[in-house]
Design an enzyme around this catalytic site. Structure first.
Site, PDB file in Angstrom:
ATOM      1  CG  HIS A 162      -2.136  -0.964   0.944  1.00 56.51           C
ATOM      2  ND1 HIS A 162      -3.393  -0.574   0.575  1.00 56.51           N
ATOM      3  CD2 HIS A 162      -2.177  -2.319   1.005  1.00 56.51           C
ATOM      4  CE1 HIS A 162      -4.173  -1.648   0.440  1.00 56.51           C
ATOM      5  NE2 HIS A 162      -3.449  -2.723   0.695  1.00 56.51           N
TER       6      HIS A 162
ATOM      7  N   GLY B 126      -4.487 -12.700  -5.174  1.00 59.21           N
ATOM      8  CA  GLY B 126      -3.548 -11.643  -4.776  1.00 59.21           C
ATOM      9  C   GLY B 126      -2.222 -11.755  -5.503  1.00 59.21           C
ATOM     10  CG  LEU B 127      -0.605 -14.984  -6.315  1.00 59.74           C
ATOM     11  CD1 LEU B 127      -0.493 -16.476  -6.623  1.00 59.74           C
ATOM     12  CD2 LEU B 127       0.596 -14.544  -5.460  1.00 59.74           C
TER      13      LEU B 127
ATOM     14  CG  ASP C 174      -0.672  -5.232  -8.632  1.00 59.53           C
ATOM     15  OD1 ASP C 174       0.128  -5.284  -7.688  1.00 59.53           O
ATOM     16  OD2 ASP C 174      -1.904  -5.151  -8.486  1.00 59.53           O
TER      17      ASP C 174
HETATM   18  C1  GLA Z   1      -2.886  -4.276  -4.965  1.00 60.17           C
HETATM   19  C2  GLA Z   1      -2.827  -3.058  -5.861  1.00 60.17           C
HETATM   20  C3  GLA Z   1      -1.434  -2.428  -5.842  1.00 60.17           C
HETATM   21  C4  GLA Z   1      -0.936  -2.206  -4.423  1.00 60.17           C
HETATM   22  C5  GLA Z   1      -1.140  -3.465  -3.579  1.00 60.17           C
HETATM   23  C6  GLA Z   1      -0.821  -3.233  -2.134  1.00 60.17           C
HETATM   24  O1  GLA Z   1      -2.091  -5.301  -5.463  1.00 60.17           O
HETATM   25  O2  GLA Z   1      -3.166  -3.398  -7.174  1.00 60.17           O
HETATM   26  O3  GLA Z   1      -1.435  -1.226  -6.581  1.00 60.17           O
HETATM   27  O4  GLA Z   1      -1.537  -1.079  -3.846  1.00 60.17           O
HETATM   28  O5  GLA Z   1      -2.469  -3.944  -3.656  1.00 60.17           O
HETATM   29  O6  GLA Z   1       0.538  -3.023  -1.971  1.00 60.17           O
END
Ligand code: GLA
Length: 400
Positions: free
Chosen positions: A43, A141-142, A189
């Site tokens: 974040h 979350g990947l 990401d």
């Molecule tokens: C998600 C969002 C990213 C980042 C992460 C947390 O993956 O797409 O932009 O904010 O959460 O680090």
């Protein structure tokens, strides 16, 4: 331990074969882009701070062929549990309202690339057919969505002969997510999926999006990077992620800085009584996380991956207690991994579900897997998916 199946080479071939069968001709090429884990720096991206992701060896593959009309035809074998998804949509009328579910990612990407190309020579721009395969788990979350966006954006820039800089390409993929998908995410990401290098983590300064590959030689140090997918699905277009972002922006506003990146630990303490308790803790996560990312980079450079375990653990505690984005499954994964000998572990990605990572001696991977499985069974959680990942290359053209 599970190894994600089918293998990457097969998936590239599958995309090619699927395209031929579905569209009855040869594609113009096959492209791919990886999912990612974030080693540390959560974040912090939308707070203009620091992140350190690693691209993983699970990828999305896409075979693409140009067409003469201005229509986009998409087929995906990995977008839902229930087989194939087929989408047809005009290239010139993509809006947040016209897309739905999975299609928002590829259609948003076509839209983002077109926006990014404004003013350029658009003579080669037209419709296209695309066939997607992937072994990046969805909603884990990947960054399965970034893998789709980055594979397709790389393909379109090639096929449409657009002269986009790396930063313009990044912006096109992030805009797809922010504007068309409607998720208020940062650049983590897509940066990881586009620009990572095998054997390296990618140190990104999200203020100017400058990037530096940092050697991440886990295997050489006798370590494995393990992903524990809790199978608790998350979605960033929904509540919690946006709330956290709003709290950070509020803290920056009250403290009188452009972004929390500009706040030191001392300045935060000095301004503490101007923030309510929760906003203070949200800000403290960001300020301390930025420090941890920089310390991790310094340690990777001087001593290698064996030295970063405590920083990973401190990061997890900060997300659990101050930012409050962990869930019991993620905490259990981290605790069980550590009790089985991991030198460090933390949740990775946006939170509220998804995956944890653990760094562990390679000869203890089996033990860790058993310990996490047992802890999940004991707590009556869903069975997790556990696999080792390797730091991989970013988006690329795979074949003509
Ligand atoms: C998600 C969002 C990213 C980042 C992460 C947390 O993956 O797409 O932009 O904010 O959460 O680090």
């Amino acid at each position: 331990m599970e190894s994600p199946a089918p293998t990457a080479t097969t998936l590239g071939e599958e995309a090619l074969a699927g395209f031929r069968e579905r569209f009855g001709r040869e594609p113009d090429g096959v492209w791919s882009a990886p999912g990612r884990v974030n080693l540390i720096g959560e974040h912090t991206d939308y707070n203009e701070g620091f992140v350190l992701p690693v691209a993983i060896d699970q990828r999305t593959w896409v075979a693409v062929g140009r067409t003469e009309d201005r229509v986009v035809r998409l087929v995906s074998t990995s977008s839902s549990a229930s087989g194939e998804t087929v989408i047809e949509h005009g290239l010139d009328d993509i809006t947040p309202e016209s897309v739905d579910g999975w299609s928002a990612y590829p259609l948003g990407t076509a839209w983002g690339v077109l926006q990014g190309a404004e003013g350029a020579d658009l003579s080669a721009v037209g419709g296209f057919d695309a066939y997607f395969t992937s072994d990046v788990p969805l909603g884990a979350g990947l960054s399965s969505s970034a893998a789709i966006e980055c594979a397709l954006a790389t393909a379109l820039v090639d096929l449409w002969a657009l002269d986009l800089s790396d930063d313009e390409l990044l912006r096109a993929t992030v805009q797809a997510e922010n504007v068309i998908v409607g998720a208020p995410t940062g650049i983590l990401d897509q940066s990881a999926s586009l620009f990572s290098r095998a054997g390296h983590a990618l140190f990104i300064d999200c203020r100017d999006s400058s990037r530096e590959p940092i050697p991440f030689l886990a295997t050489e140090a006798g370590l494995s990077l393990v992903v524990i997918d809790t199978r608790v699905k998350h979605a960033h277009a929904e509540g919690g992620y946006g709330d956290r972002r709003a709290a950070c922006e509020e803290a920056a506003r009250i403290l009188g800085v452009p972004a929390l990146r500009d706040v030191t630990a001392e300045a935060l303490e000095a301004g503490r009584d101007r923030l309510d308790e929760v906003t203070y803790r949200r800000a403290r996560h960001i300020v301390t996380e930025d420090e941890r990312v920089q310390q991790t980079v310094a340690l990777l450079r001087s001593e290698g991956p064996r030295s970063i375990g405590d920083l990973l653990l401190a990061s997890h505690a900060s997300m659990r207690d101050d930012f409050e984005i962990s869930v019991p499954e993620l905490d259990t994964a981290v605790e069980a991994a550590v009790s089985a000998g991991a030198i460090g572990a933390r949740m990775t990605g946006g939170g509220f579900g998804g995956s944890a990572i653990a760094l562990v001696d390679t000869d203890r991977v089996e033990m860790l897997t058993d310990a996490v499985r047992a802890a999940f069974a004991e707590a009556d959680f869903k069975e997790p998916a556990i696999f080792v990942v390797a730091a991989s290359d970013g988006a690329r053209r795979e074949s003509d």
